[in-house]
Design a protein around this motif. Structure first.
Motif: not given
Ligand code: SF4
Ligand code: SF4
Length: 358
Positions: A260, A329, A332, A338, A340, A349, A351, A353, A356
């Protein structure tokens, strides 16, 4: 070069015990052609963290707390017997020819284990590379020469003490590949930015490895780093534009943040959380866990006192842990890289997003 063919998961991996070089193929189809898809897991762990230490000989001194490191094994308050040499040998006997490396650890400095020399020697006799991390407080010439003879690399925890620098220098003088393990949290991120910007780590080290702080054991919630914090952005900007005389690495817990917050890191060089898919942890009293950070809760523990590592690996506990990576996730775009992040402490974590789900 050690080579492994995993017929069940259809890939090949190899490891050079001399250099630490590791490579893995993608999934190979029925016609022997590469698919370009990363295999999800191995049928037997390639790396095992073995918690040979049941207690910390420096614990009573509060060494870790004084140094700003919050021991995730809770070594200040927990005192269990160390793993017996007999149990350690049983692990090695089962892993022989299947596991590349054993990362020795647990609650305290491995170099203080009563059978330290035999442990290292037994690994090498069975073609398994031992590595370990230490505070370096109890380092002697004898310990350093054992490291030189048997270890792949040795890491010293960044405790900011005179003994930290002394231990690093002892290893460097002996020509041993030496890494620094730096726990990255709210209380250490400013120092990290400054030291990275000024290349202010001892000359001659191989790498600084950043380990994300987790609220486990003595690790506090206040020390957790969060997405959106300008300090976190600044730290990863510094990493993204680094040109230092040493390498920089991260634990796999940091991968969501790398994905990220950075743009210049080769995606082929990163692997997300390997717990339960490529690696596992074994406690000093012979409980197999997908990751050492489950050592306080033991939520996914499988007792191998009278059982095998293979059965632990195939157990419903380990499958439950892996299901997090299979299902997190789903919307994503970075999911395959990743998965998750951490199943044990989702709050680490990094992130923000909207995709997520963890
Ligand atoms: S933690 Fe964030 S970057 Fe990782 S898979 Fe989930 S949404 Fe995507
Ligand atoms: S389970 Fe969590 S703490 Fe363990 S390696 Fe994975 S991300 Fe890190």
């Amino acid at each position: 070069m050690l080579k492994k063919i995993d017929r069940k998961n259809r890939f090949v991996s190899m490891f050079d015990p001399k250099t630490g070089f590791y490579a893995r193929s993608g999934v190979i189809d029925e016609n022997g052609k590469g698919t370009g898809v990363d295999p999800f897991m191995t049928s037997y762990p390639e790396l095992i963290d073995v918690g040979v230490m049941g207690h910390c000989v420096h614990g009573a001194s509060g060494l870790c707390l004084k140094s700003g490191v919050q021991c995730y094994q809770n070594g200040l308050k927990t005192h269990h017997p160390n793993m017996s040499l007999e149990n350690f040998k049983r692990i090695v006997d089962e892993c022989k020819g299947k596991t590349f490396q054993l990362a020795l650890g647990g609650r305290g400095d491995v170099d203080q284990h009563e059978n330290f020399a035999e442990i290292l020697q037994y690994c090498r006799e069975n073609n398994i590379v031992p590595n370990f991390t230490s505070s370096g407080l109890g380092f002697t010439d004898e310990i350093v020469s054992l490291c030189k003879e048997y270890c792949g690399a040795v890491a010293i925890s960044w405790y900011r003490q005179p003994h930290t620098l002394r231990a690093i220098q002892m290893l460097l003088d002996a020509g041993i590949k030496t890494n620094i393990h730096y726990v990255l949290g709210q209380n250490s991120i400013d120092e990290a930015i400054e030291r990275l910007s000024n290349h202010d780590f001892p000359n001659g080290i191989n790498a600084v490895i950043f380990l994300l702080h987790k609220p486990v054991g003595l690790g506090s919630e206040e020390n957790v780093l969060h997405a959106g914090d300008p300090k976190v952005q600044k730290f990863f900007d510094t990493i993204d534009h680094m040109d230092a005389p040493f390498k920089v690495g991260f634990d796999s817990c940091s991968i969501p943040a790398i994905l990220n917050y950075t743009h210049n890191i080769d995606p082929n060089s990163i692997d997300t959380c390997e717990g339960g898919r490529w690696s596992m942890y074994i406690t000093s009293d012979m409980k197999a866990l997908p990751c050492s950070f489950d050592n306080q809760d033991l939520r996914w523990a499988y007792d191998i006192s009278n059982d095998t590592i293979q059965n632990a690996w195939n157990s419903s506990q380990f499958e439950d842990f892996r299901n997090h990576f299979r299902t997190s996730c789903p919307g994503c775009k970075k999911r395959s890289a990743c998965m998750g992040g951490c199943p044990i402490r989702p709050q680490i974590v990094i992130c923000s997003s909207t995709e997520k789900t963890v």
